[in-house]
Motif scaffolding. Structure first.
Motif, PDB file in Angstrom:
ATOM      1  N   ARG A  16       0.842  -1.191   0.000  1.00  0.00           N
ATOM      2  CA  ARG A  16       0.000   0.000   0.000  1.00  0.00           C
ATOM      3  C   ARG A  16       0.879   1.244   0.000  1.00  0.00           C
ATOM      4  N   MET A  17       0.460   2.215  -0.799  1.00  0.00           N
ATOM      5  CA  MET A  17       1.168   3.478  -0.859  1.00  0.00           C
ATOM      6  C   MET A  17       0.246   4.561  -0.310  1.00  0.00           C
ATOM      7  N   ARG A  18       0.678   5.230   0.718  1.00  0.00           N
ATOM      8  CA  ARG A  18      -0.110   6.321   1.293  1.00  0.00           C
ATOM      9  C   ARG A  18      -0.034   7.509   0.339  1.00  0.00           C
ATOM     10  N   VAL A  19      -1.196   8.042  -0.045  1.00  0.00           N
ATOM     11  CA  VAL A  19      -1.189   9.124  -1.030  1.00  0.00           C
ATOM     12  C   VAL A  19      -1.835  10.415  -0.538  1.00  0.00           C
ATOM     13  N   LEU A  37      -6.790   7.915   0.604  1.00  0.00           N
ATOM     14  CA  LEU A  37      -5.840   7.800   1.704  1.00  0.00           C
ATOM     15  C   LEU A  37      -4.672   6.890   1.357  1.00  0.00           C
ATOM     16  N   ASP A  38      -4.973   5.759   0.710  1.00  0.00           N
ATOM     17  CA  ASP A  38      -3.902   4.872   0.261  1.00  0.00           C
ATOM     18  C   ASP A  38      -4.351   4.102  -0.969  1.00  0.00           C
ATOM     19  N   LEU A  39      -3.351   3.558  -1.664  1.00  0.00           N
ATOM     20  CA  LEU A  39      -3.572   2.940  -2.960  1.00  0.00           C
ATOM     21  C   LEU A  39      -2.676   1.718  -3.081  1.00  0.00           C
ATOM     22  N   GLY A  43      -6.612  -2.134  -5.001  1.00  0.00           N
ATOM     23  CA  GLY A  43      -7.669  -1.327  -4.413  1.00  0.00           C
ATOM     24  C   GLY A  43      -7.159  -0.044  -3.800  1.00  0.00           C
ATOM     25  N   MET A  44      -8.048   0.599  -3.078  1.00  0.00           N
ATOM     26  CA  MET A  44      -7.714   1.866  -2.427  1.00  0.00           C
ATOM     27  C   MET A  44      -8.637   2.100  -1.244  1.00  0.00           C
ATOM     28  N   GLU A  86     -19.458  13.129  11.423  1.00  0.00           N
ATOM     29  CA  GLU A  86     -20.263  14.051  10.609  1.00  0.00           C
ATOM     30  C   GLU A  86     -20.667  13.493   9.249  1.00  0.00           C
ATOM     31  N   GLY A  87     -21.109  12.242   9.195  1.00  0.00           N
ATOM     32  CA  GLY A  87     -21.630  11.663   7.971  1.00  0.00           C
ATOM     33  C   GLY A  87     -20.590  11.219   6.972  1.00  0.00           C
ATOM     34  N   GLN A  88     -19.312  11.345   7.319  1.00  0.00           N
ATOM     35  CA  GLN A  88     -18.266  10.890   6.406  1.00  0.00           C
ATOM     36  C   GLN A  88     -18.027   9.399   6.599  1.00  0.00           C
ATOM     37  N   GLN A  89     -17.451   8.771   5.597  1.00  0.00           N
ATOM     38  CA  GLN A  89     -17.110   7.355   5.656  1.00  0.00           C
ATOM     39  C   GLN A  89     -15.710   7.135   5.110  1.00  0.00           C
ATOM     40  N   LYS A  90     -15.041   6.143   5.674  1.00  0.00           N
ATOM     41  CA  LYS A  90     -13.839   5.599   5.054  1.00  0.00           C
ATOM     42  C   LYS A  90     -14.305   4.357   4.320  1.00  0.00           C
ATOM     43  N   LEU A  91     -13.869   4.217   3.065  1.00  0.00           N
ATOM     44  CA  LEU A  91     -14.320   3.123   2.220  1.00  0.00           C
ATOM     45  C   LEU A  91     -13.133   2.319   1.722  1.00  0.00           C
TER      46      LEU A  91
END
Length: 99
Positions: A16-19, A37-39, A43-44, A86-91
């Protein structure tokens, strides 16, 4: 957080590469600004300002400012979700195809 049939050992198969860079998320013609956030090769992980569902298919575009490097344009599927403030998601997104 739901892994939905993804074996934990698979997470270590790709580097994984943090971008931490801005991307466009496109779903049904709607364009949403998000942060990658990462790639990795398969996937990402992104942070989005709205909610999605596991199984949603999203197009992700990452522009390149470097003339010798093409941007990234991929079709993805949401494989896991972590709710954020606040309604955000990490996917967690699996890359289905590249354009």
């Amino acid at each position: 957080m739901s892994q939905n049939h993804v074996d934990y050992s698979e997470k270590r198969d790709f580097i994984r590469m943090r971008v931490d860079t801005e991307v466009e998320v496109i779903q049904a013609g709607e364009v949403i600004a998000a942060v990658c956030l990462d790639l990795s090769a398969s996937g990402m992980q992104i942070q989005a300002p709205r909610t999605f569902q596991v199984g949603d298919e999203l197009q992700i575009k990452l522009d390149s400012d470097h003339p010798a490097l093409a941007g990234l344009d991929v079709s993805t599927r949401v494989v896991w979700i972590a709710s954020h403030a606040e309604g955000q998601q990490k996917l967690g997104l699996k890359i289905i195809s590249m354009r």
